[in-house]
Design a protein around this motif. Structure first.
Motif, short mmCIF file in Angstrom:
data_model
loop_
_atom_site.label_atom_id
_atom_site.label_comp_id
_atom_site.label_asym_id
_atom_site.label_seq_id
_atom_site.Cartn_x
_atom_site.Cartn_y
_atom_site.Cartn_z
N VAL A 60 0.85 -1.19 0.00
CA VAL A 60 0.00 0.00 0.00
C VAL A 60 0.89 1.25 0.00
CG1 VAL A 60 -1.75 1.30 1.26
CG2 VAL A 60 -1.87 -1.20 1.18
N ALA A 61 0.68 2.12 -0.99
CA ALA A 61 1.45 3.36 -1.08
C ALA A 61 0.66 4.38 -1.87
CB ALA A 61 2.80 3.11 -1.76
N ASP A 62 0.83 5.64 -1.50
CA ASP A 62 0.19 6.75 -2.22
C ASP A 62 1.28 7.43 -3.07
OD1 ASP A 62 -0.90 9.12 -3.09
OD2 ASP A 62 -1.68 9.74 -1.13
N VAL A 63 1.12 7.35 -4.39
CA VAL A 63 2.19 7.85 -5.27
C VAL A 63 2.30 9.38 -5.29
CG1 VAL A 63 2.22 5.83 -6.81
CG2 VAL A 63 0.68 7.76 -7.32
N THR A 64 1.37 10.07 -4.64
CA THR A 64 1.46 11.54 -4.58
C THR A 64 2.23 12.01 -3.35
OG1 THR A 64 -0.61 11.86 -3.34
CG2 THR A 64 -0.77 11.75 -5.74
N ASP A 65 2.67 11.08 -2.52
CA ASP A 65 3.30 11.44 -1.25
C ASP A 65 4.72 10.85 -1.21
OD1 ASP A 65 2.93 12.24 1.76
OD2 ASP A 65 3.74 10.19 1.77
N GLU A 66 5.74 11.71 -1.10
CA GLU A 66 7.12 11.22 -1.27
C GLU A 66 7.50 10.18 -0.22
OE1 GLU A 66 10.25 14.07 -1.96
OE2 GLU A 66 11.65 12.43 -2.45
N ALA A 67 7.11 10.40 1.04
CA ALA A 67 7.49 9.44 2.09
C ALA A 67 6.87 8.07 1.79
CB ALA A 67 7.04 9.95 3.45
N SER A 68 5.64 8.08 1.31
CA SER A 68 4.94 6.84 0.99
C SER A 68 5.60 6.14 -0.20
CB SER A 68 3.47 7.17 0.69
OG SER A 68 2.72 6.02 0.51
N VAL A 69 5.98 6.93 -1.22
CA VAL A 69 6.66 6.37 -2.41
C VAL A 69 8.00 5.75 -1.99
CG1 VAL A 69 7.89 7.05 -4.52
CG2 VAL A 69 5.57 7.91 -4.09
N GLU A 70 8.75 6.47 -1.17
CA GLU A 70 10.08 5.99 -0.75
C GLU A 70 9.93 4.67 0.02
OE1 GLU A 70 12.34 8.90 1.39
OE2 GLU A 70 14.21 7.75 1.16
N ALA A 71 8.95 4.64 0.92
CA ALA A 71 8.73 3.42 1.71
C ALA A 71 8.29 2.27 0.81
CB ALA A 71 7.69 3.69 2.79
N CYS A 120 8.23 8.80 -8.12
CA CYS A 120 8.53 7.37 -8.30
C CYS A 120 9.85 7.19 -9.05
CB CYS A 120 7.39 6.68 -9.05
SG CYS A 120 5.88 6.58 -8.07
N THR A 121 10.04 7.94 -10.14
CA THR A 121 11.29 7.81 -10.91
C THR A 121 12.48 8.13 -10.01
OG1 THR A 121 10.14 8.42 -12.94
CG2 THR A 121 12.53 8.63 -12.95
N LYS A 122 12.36 9.17 -9.20
CA LYS A 122 13.46 9.57 -8.30
C LYS A 122 13.91 8.39 -7.44
CE LYS A 122 14.32 12.69 -4.39
NZ LYS A 122 13.78 13.85 -3.62
N HIS A 123 12.95 7.74 -6.79
CA HIS A 123 13.33 6.68 -5.84
C HIS A 123 13.62 5.36 -6.52
CE1 HIS A 123 13.05 9.19 -2.32
NE2 HIS A 123 12.00 9.78 -2.91
N GLU A 124 12.97 5.11 -7.65
CA GLU A 124 13.30 3.90 -8.42
C GLU A 124 14.73 4.01 -8.96
OE1 GLU A 124 8.62 3.45 -9.80
OE2 GLU A 124 10.08 4.37 -11.13
N ALA A 125 15.06 5.19 -9.52
CA ALA A 125 16.38 5.36 -10.13
C ALA A 125 17.49 5.33 -9.07
CB ALA A 125 16.43 6.67 -10.91
N ARG A 126 17.21 5.85 -7.88
CA ARG A 126 18.23 5.78 -6.81
C ARG A 126 18.59 4.33 -6.51
NH1 ARG A 126 16.91 10.11 -2.00
NH2 ARG A 126 17.49 11.98 -3.16
N LEU A 127 17.55 3.49 -6.43
CA LEU A 127 17.79 2.07 -6.12
C LEU A 127 18.48 1.38 -7.30
CD1 LEU A 127 17.48 -0.36 -4.29
CD2 LEU A 127 15.05 -0.47 -4.90
N MET A 128 18.01 1.66 -8.51
CA MET A 128 18.63 1.03 -9.70
C MET A 128 20.10 1.43 -9.82
SD MET A 128 15.67 1.53 -12.55
CE MET A 128 14.17 0.54 -12.54
N LYS A 129 20.37 2.70 -9.56
CA LYS A 129 21.74 3.23 -9.65
C LYS A 129 22.68 2.45 -8.73
CE LYS A 129 23.46 7.74 -8.90
NZ LYS A 129 23.19 9.16 -8.58
N SER A 130 22.16 2.10 -7.56
CA SER A 130 23.00 1.43 -6.58
C SER A 130 23.18 -0.05 -6.89
CB SER A 130 22.42 1.62 -5.17
OG SER A 130 21.22 0.87 -5.05
N THR A 131 22.38 -0.58 -7.84
CA THR A 131 22.50 -2.02 -8.13
C THR A 131 22.77 -2.28 -9.61
OG1 THR A 131 20.08 -2.22 -8.24
CG2 THR A 131 21.10 -2.75 -6.15
N GLY A 132 23.35 -1.31 -10.30
CA GLY A 132 23.88 -1.58 -11.64
C GLY A 132 23.02 -1.17 -12.82
#
Ligand SMILES: NC(=O)c1ccc[n+]([C@@H]2O[C@H](COP(=O)([O-])OP(=O)(O)OC[C@H]3O[C@@H](n4cnc5c(N)ncnc54)[C@H](O)[C@@H]3O)[C@@H](O)[C@H]2O)c1
Length: 259
Positions: A60-71, A120-132
């Motif tokens: 469960v996450a609300d894509v309009t809320d950064e803390a929720s997206v990050e979690a 979403c792109t911000k937090h997805e890309a941060r994770l992708m960046k760290s894993t190649g």
């Protein structure tokens, strides 16, 4: 169906409880992925989990809320330690003529379809960046190119998603992350139930679509998975229209039904 392009891969899908996001989740799992499915609709997520089994992680996450997206995206890191593909499909809109539309309805729509894609792109890309590296697919709309009567916040927001996708692609290529957009035409999902369930309105849409039918959600999932797969390994920053030819003929003006 291409077999197992996503074997051992981890994906995040937003809007996973319904429609296009649900179809993308099912297609990914059929090709071997594990999917963290984000949505605000908890009951819908549980339904998908019952259908898709353990490879689907309802979140469960609300894509309009950064803390929720990050979690929510953090669940992919905690469970699987990586992220290979992400599909940003959550969305809805409020409509109204430019002269009548409420500020709150403008903000609701832009937050949900445009700001959410940035978050979403911000937090997805941060994770992708760290894993190649990885691939992100943003679900925009044909409305990004063809204006819809009464749909100014939706069309504006979806056009913004296309340009944001290009900016993100430009910045993230150096990190081996590709970012592309899909622009669906009319897709038979709960989002457009009012149109599909009212024959005169449905017919006005179908009259605009040379192929004469709405897409199934699976017909949007296919090109979306292609863009995230190795088959598209040299494609980044594009906006791919998937509309049965509808762009060739503009939007119907449903306001005429009221007159
Ligand atoms: N159906 C179409 O004709 C069509 C056409 C072009 C583009 N699109 C786009 O495709 C995407 C998916 O739409 P769909 O047709 O599958 O609709 P849908 O209503 O079936 O699914 C949308 C999902 O997004 C979720 N959602 C809504 N607000 C959210 C929030 N704040 N946080 C997290 N999740 C939220 C909903 O709960 C729902 O499960 C949307 O971005 C939509 O704009 C749809």
């Amino acid at each position: 169906m291409n077999a197992n392009r996503f074997d051992g891969k981890v994906a995040v899908v937003t809007g996973a409880a319904s429609g296009i996001g649900a179809a993308i989740s099912a297609a990914l799992i059929a090709e071997g992925a594990q999917v963290v499915g984000l949505d605000i609709d908890e009951a819908g997520l549980q339904k998908r989990a019952a259908e898709l089994g353990e490879a689907f992680v309802p979140t469960v996450a609300d894509v309009t809320d950064e803390a929720s997206v990050e979690a929510g995206i953090g669940v992919a890191a905690e469970r699987f330690g990586r992220l290979d593909a992400a599909f940003n499909a959550a969305g809805a809109s409020r409509i109204g003529a430019v002269t009548d539309l409420l500020e709150a309805d403008w903000d609701f729509t832009i937050d949900l379809i445009q700001k959410s894609v940035f978050l979403c792109t911000k937090h997805e890309a941060r994770l992708m960046k760290s894993t190649g590296g990885g691939a992100i697919v943003n679900i925009s709309s044909l409305d990004a190119r063809v204006p819809m009567p009464g749909g100014s916040p939706y069309s504006t927001g979806k056009a913004g998603v296309v340009m944001f996708t290009k900016n993100a692609a430009l910045e993230l290529a150096q990190h081996r992350i590709r970012v592309n957009a899909i622009l669906p035409g009319l897709v038979d999902t709960p989002l457009v139930a009012a149109v599909m369930g009212y024959e005169p309105a449905k017919q006005m849409f179908l009259d605009r679509i040379p192929m004469g039918v709405a897409a199934t959600p699976e017909q949007i999932a296919g090109p979306s998975l292609f863009l995230a797969s190795e088959d598209a390994s040299y494609i980044t920053g594009i906006d791919m229209v998937v509309d049965g030819g509808w762009e060739l003929s503009n939007f119907p003006n449903l306001a005429k039904l009221a007159g």
